[in-house]
Design a protein around this motif. Structure first.
Motif, mmCIF file in Angstrom:
data_model
loop_
_atom_site.group_PDB
_atom_site.id
_atom_site.type_symbol
_atom_site.label_atom_id
_atom_site.label_comp_id
_atom_site.label_asym_id
_atom_site.label_seq_id
_atom_site.Cartn_x
_atom_site.Cartn_y
_atom_site.Cartn_z
ATOM 1 N N LEU A 55 59.516 35.510 101.670
ATOM 2 C CA LEU A 55 60.126 35.270 100.105
ATOM 3 C C LEU A 55 60.951 35.744 99.263
ATOM 4 C CD1 LEU A 55 56.073 35.828 98.544
ATOM 5 C CD2 LEU A 55 56.878 33.468 99.051
ATOM 6 N N LEU A 70 63.274 29.958 93.350
ATOM 7 C CA LEU A 70 62.461 30.616 94.755
ATOM 8 C C LEU A 70 62.267 30.338 95.841
ATOM 9 C CD1 LEU A 70 59.434 30.196 92.280
ATOM 10 C CD2 LEU A 70 60.896 32.518 93.007
ATOM 11 N N GLU A 72 60.768 30.169 100.137
ATOM 12 C CA GLU A 72 59.589 30.376 100.906
ATOM 13 C C GLU A 72 59.941 29.885 102.439
ATOM 14 O OE1 GLU A 72 56.305 31.060 103.583
ATOM 15 O OE2 GLU A 72 57.157 29.290 103.430
ATOM 16 N N ALA A 127 62.108 26.030 96.474
ATOM 17 C CA ALA A 127 60.756 26.307 96.017
ATOM 18 C C ALA A 127 61.122 25.809 95.266
ATOM 19 C CB ALA A 127 60.070 27.023 96.425
ATOM 20 N N TYR A 196 57.691 25.154 85.210
ATOM 21 C CA TYR A 196 58.292 25.484 86.536
ATOM 22 C C TYR A 196 59.790 24.127 86.656
ATOM 23 C CZ TYR A 196 54.502 27.990 89.112
ATOM 24 O OH TYR A 196 53.711 28.880 89.263
ATOM 25 N N TYR A 229 53.056 22.840 99.320
ATOM 26 C CA TYR A 229 52.628 24.141 99.612
ATOM 27 C C TYR A 229 52.863 24.740 98.548
ATOM 28 C CZ TYR A 229 57.616 22.883 97.031
ATOM 29 O OH TYR A 229 58.479 22.115 96.102
ATOM 30 N N THR A 231 52.465 26.957 93.736
ATOM 31 C CA THR A 231 53.514 28.324 94.006
ATOM 32 C C THR A 231 52.562 29.040 92.351
ATOM 33 O OG1 THR A 231 55.671 28.131 94.210
ATOM 34 C CG2 THR A 231 55.268 29.644 92.329
ATOM 35 N N ILE A 261 54.251 35.807 91.093
ATOM 36 C CA ILE A 261 54.458 34.722 91.681
ATOM 37 C C ILE A 261 53.857 34.846 93.906
ATOM 38 C CG2 ILE A 261 56.080 33.068 92.375
ATOM 39 C CD1 ILE A 261 57.681 34.810 90.299
ATOM 40 N N ILE A 263 53.095 32.154 97.330
ATOM 41 C CA ILE A 263 53.567 31.511 97.052
ATOM 42 C C ILE A 263 53.291 30.975 98.753
ATOM 43 C CG2 ILE A 263 55.359 29.299 97.589
ATOM 44 C CD1 ILE A 263 57.609 30.526 96.599
ATOM 45 N N ALA A 281 48.105 31.186 98.885
ATOM 46 C CA ALA A 281 48.839 31.380 97.539
ATOM 47 C C ALA A 281 47.678 32.127 97.478
ATOM 48 C CB ALA A 281 49.335 29.928 97.064
#
Length: 819
Positions: A55, A70, A72, A127, A196, A229, A231, A261, A263, A281
């Motif tokens: 991460l 972010l 991943e 991400a 976000y 994915y 988050t 946080i 992911i 997650a």
């Protein structure tokens, strides 16, 4: 050749640990990037990176609108696929014939048609970002932010209306989530909204007191996006009110809040994407939120510090310069020549490697693990004609061996996927990879013929497996990876062909190929010959160590003897091609033909002085200014040329600020190095280069301070490693070694090379050829492959003193300068 006996005595990788009276261990304040203003919201390269291998986040530190961008490591476009062109079957011989007949353009046209597809690799993707809006924080005072390299924690602090606000953020090495603690000095003064932003296909929803973003990797070049994915963001607050409304999480009237946080993706491996991204997650977030903040940060620092703290460096310092913010220090470096800034940049490279490459994960890509785009430059994938390899040059020598594991795993996976490519494109045994790959481990050529028709990407990558063995002496590891080495050699054995223009010499070459990114399409280019020699001879060494098939070993050695020797051209340069076509006015960024000098060990001031001088001439012709990653390579090359002052000149070229006022700089305000744009290999190359200036162990001995520049006249290094399982500490005064401590992990003979005489128990003057092949892994009888008939006036070398000491495992050996 009697390698079984040689291996036992010559597994030499000296890692010297330094017990020094200089303030190396008191450099905590020095190992921070710090700033007196927030990052510009539009300039990603002003944000500060954190990561735990999987991460990553870029932290802007903006009071009124914080952004955590972010990443991943497994969020890539596309899904499992191959890029082999079936039309290539049976076409290789015709293309080779065209090439040998001088029909280069027609050969290139055929290769583009029959050997390439429309897929050129999938991009690594962001991400998205978490945004924290703080109403009323537009007017702030007493601003400060930092990235502490010793604990991998980012800090932002400022004051609004007499209240001090603090944000402390890390990507946990213990809990595998990102944690931010936000505090206010006044009870109930902390309020913010969390939301976000994302460029991907996504949806945002709330569930069980969490705000969740679910996204998907892009379709790309006809390959459907299959990465899914989630988050998860959640907070714990001691007081105040937390609420979820629509696409927003709100905190009101709190004093201290912890943000978590997590992911998770559905990536399993390069062949499948069936994992439960929701469970991944969710479970990590649940476990992390059970711990107190004090416990969480303590475990994180312990996990990270176990790696970072092994290597310490002190090159001197300028107190006045250190008191200024990091961008100012970079901007003023040409005037101050502050050696502590070089220390900071060197340790920053180690920080980035730890934070972007951990066991069980993916290797560091072209940007490590940090990328704010869905279409980054060069897809931020793995460019394996230099850049990926350069990422891992610091891994062993700066005592971060475990960070090498993701790359080693990728090479194993490429050896599997590359078997099909070898059969389809070349009709060959073994495996092959070209100049680019991605998370899906594609191995066929990418881009176009004059850039991508280079069949030794896998050959170069496989050298990292051998290097890991040389530094560790781990025979069980060698046994596990021997099939990968054998597969890379099998490809060469079944692909090398006679060069029709050199039939009387019996030279075998790879064709078609290129000198990376510096065409034209050719046969028998110097870098290919060097890589093939290393691959064949090192596999032969591994074969004997493991007592494998003797006949196969003889085949490897016989083919190695038929490779063209390196050539010295009309400009007294090391030729880049078999033909003498180098242009001394060409300052191209790639210096591929110097692989044999670094990271290889075929060119030596002691064994091949003519080639050594020719390499120096080639490097001088290419100039000292270059892209960031090329600067990183040149530092290492000048270190191998034993010219510390010239290597330092290249470091100065790197430490030039790149901002709106200086577009030609090579270091961004956050100390990322610039191609430009940002490529992380420049950071890693510089870190390796500084280490190479202080210790070398590739040429028959552990050479102490081989390329120390005048400006670093007094200092010390500890925890630097050398081939053969050695860890070394050195301190020096006025450029001369004063004290050396060597810790031997596996025992064996240690040969020390020094510019000053040494004294110590067990130290004896060296006699004869060193038997420890780990220091100089070469096969007897093959020196002619790296010899030349040219006669040049060699450069005068500084006198050296050489000593042998018999070491046993897990014991320290101390030496001082003799009077």
């Amino acid at each position: 050749m009697n390698l079984n006996r040689a291996i036992f005595f010559s597994v030499l990788y000296a890692s010297i640990s330094f017990l020094c009276t200089y303030p190396v261990f008191g450099q905590g304040q020095a190992l921070k990037l710090w700033y007196d203003k927030p990052a510009n919201a539009k300039i990603w390269e002003e944000a500060l990176p954190i990561g735990n291998g999987r991460l990553g986040a870029m932290i802007y530190g903006i009071p009124q609108r914080e952004e955590l961008q972010l990443n991943e490591e497994t969020i890539w476009a596309g899904g499992p696929y191959r890029n082999d062109n079936g039309h290539a079957k049976g076409k290789l011989r015709a293309v080779q014939q065209m090439l040998f007949q001088g029909e280069t353009r027609e050969a290139e046209k055929r290769i583009n048609e029959d050997f390439f597809t429309k897929t050129h690799g999938m991009p690594f993707q962001t991400a998205g970002s978490i945004i924290l809006d703080f109403p009323g924080h537009e007017e702030f005072q007493d601003y400060y932010r930092e990235l502490n390299l010793e604990n991998a924690v980012a800090l932002t602090r400022y004051t609004v209306d007499g209240v001090q606000y603090t944000r402390e953020t890390f990507s946990s090495f213990a809990d595998d989530v990102i944690i931010m603690q936000l505090t206010a000095s006044k009870k109930g003064a902390l309020s913010f909204d969390l939301s976000y932003t994302s460029m991907a296909k996504h949806r945002i929803f709330s569930h069980a007191n969490r705000l969740i973003l679910e996204g998907r990797g892009d379709d790309h070049e006809g390959i459907a996006g299959q990465i899914v994915y989630q988050t998860h963001a959640a907070v714990k607050s001691r007081d105040g009110k937390v609420s979820l409304t629509g696409n927003k999480l709100s905190v009101r009237d709190a004093t201290s809040v912890r943000l978590y946080i997590s992911i998770g993706t559905n990536f399993e491996d390069y062949t499948s994407v069936g994992a439960d991204h929701v469970q991944r997650a969710d479970s990590k977030l649940q476990e992390a939120m059970k711990n107190s903040y004090k416990s969480a940060i303590k475990k994180h620092i312990a996990g990270y510090g176990k790696q970072f703290s092994r290597f310490k460096l002190h090159l001197g310092q300028a107190e006045e310069a250190m008191e200024k913010p990091t961008p100012v220090r970079i901007q003023e470096f040409q005037r101050t020549q502050d050696p502590s800034l070089v220390t900071l940049l060197t340790q920053f490279g180690r920080y980035l490697l730890i934070c972007s490459s951990q066991p069980g994960g993916q290797p560091a890509n072209l940007q490590g693990i940090w990328n704010n785009s869905t279409q980054p430059a060069w897809d931020s994938k793995y460019t394996i004609n230099i850049n990926t390899e350069m990422n891992y040059w610091p891994a062993e020598v700066t005592n971060l061996s475990e960070t090498h594991q993701p790359l080693i795993q990728m090479v194993k996976e490429l050896s599997e996927s590359g078997k099909g490519t070898a059969k389809i494109l070349y009709g060959a045994d073994g495996w092959v990879a070209h100049h680019n790959t991605d998370i899906w481990r594609v191995t066929s050529p990418i881009d176009f013929a004059s850039a991508g028709m280079w069949p030794t990407g896998g050959t170069w990558l496989t050298q990292h497996l051998w290097e890991h063995y040389l530094y560790t002496g781990d025979k069980s590891f060698l046994r596990r990876i021997y099939p990968v080495m054998k597969g890379a050699s099998d490809f060469l054995l079944t692909t090398l062909i006679p060069h029709p223009a050199h039939q009387e010499k019996g030279w075998m070459v790879l064709a078609p190929s290129i000198s990376p990114e510096h065409g034209p399409l050719s046969a028998g280019v110097t870098m290919d010959n060097q890589l093939a020699f290393d691959m064949l001879t090192r596999t032969a060494l591994a074969n004997e160590i493991l007592q494998e098939d003797v006949d196969y070993r003889k085949r490897l050695c016989a083919m190695a003897k038929r490779l063209p020797p390196m050539q010295i051209g009309k400009y007294t340069q090391l030729q880049e091609w078999l033909e003498d076509r180098d242009d001394p006015k060409n300052e191209h960024r790639h210096v591929s033909h110097l692989y044999g000098l670094y990271p290889g060990n075929q060119i030596s001031p002691y064994r091949t002085p003519e080639l050594f001088e020719a390499a120096r001439n080639s490097l001088n012709y290419r100039g000292d200014l270059a892209t960031g990653w090329s600067i990183g390579w040149k530092i290492n090359l000048w270190a191998r040329l034993l010219d510390g002052n010239h290597a330092y000149k290249i470091i100065k070229n790197m430490l030039t600020i790149l901002n709106s006022d200086n577009k030609d700089g090579r270091t961004y305000p956050n100390m990322y190095t610039a191609h430009p744009p940002f490529q992380i290999d420049g950071n890693f190359g510089l870190t390796a280069g500084v280490a190479e200036m202080l210790l070398q162990s590739h040429d028959g001995a552990v050479h102490l301070l081989p390329a120390l520049p005048n400006v670093w006249h007094t200092g010390g290094v500890s925890g630097i490693k050398a081939r053969g399982g050695f860890e070394v500490d050195i301190d020096w005064v006025h450029g001369d070694v004063q004290k050396v401590v060597v810790r031997s992990a596996i025992g064996g003979n240690l040969r020390l090379r020094s510019y000053v005489p040494l004294h110590g128990k067990g130290l004896q003057e060296a006699q004869g050829v060193h038997t420890n092949y780990l220091l100089h892994p070469a096969i007897k009888g093959l020196d002619a492959v790296i010899a030349s008939d040219a006669t040049l006036k060699g450069n005068t070398l500084r006198k050296v003193f050489e000593y042998d000491v018999k070491t046993v495992p897990n014991r320290n050996y101390s030496f001082t300068r003799a009077n």
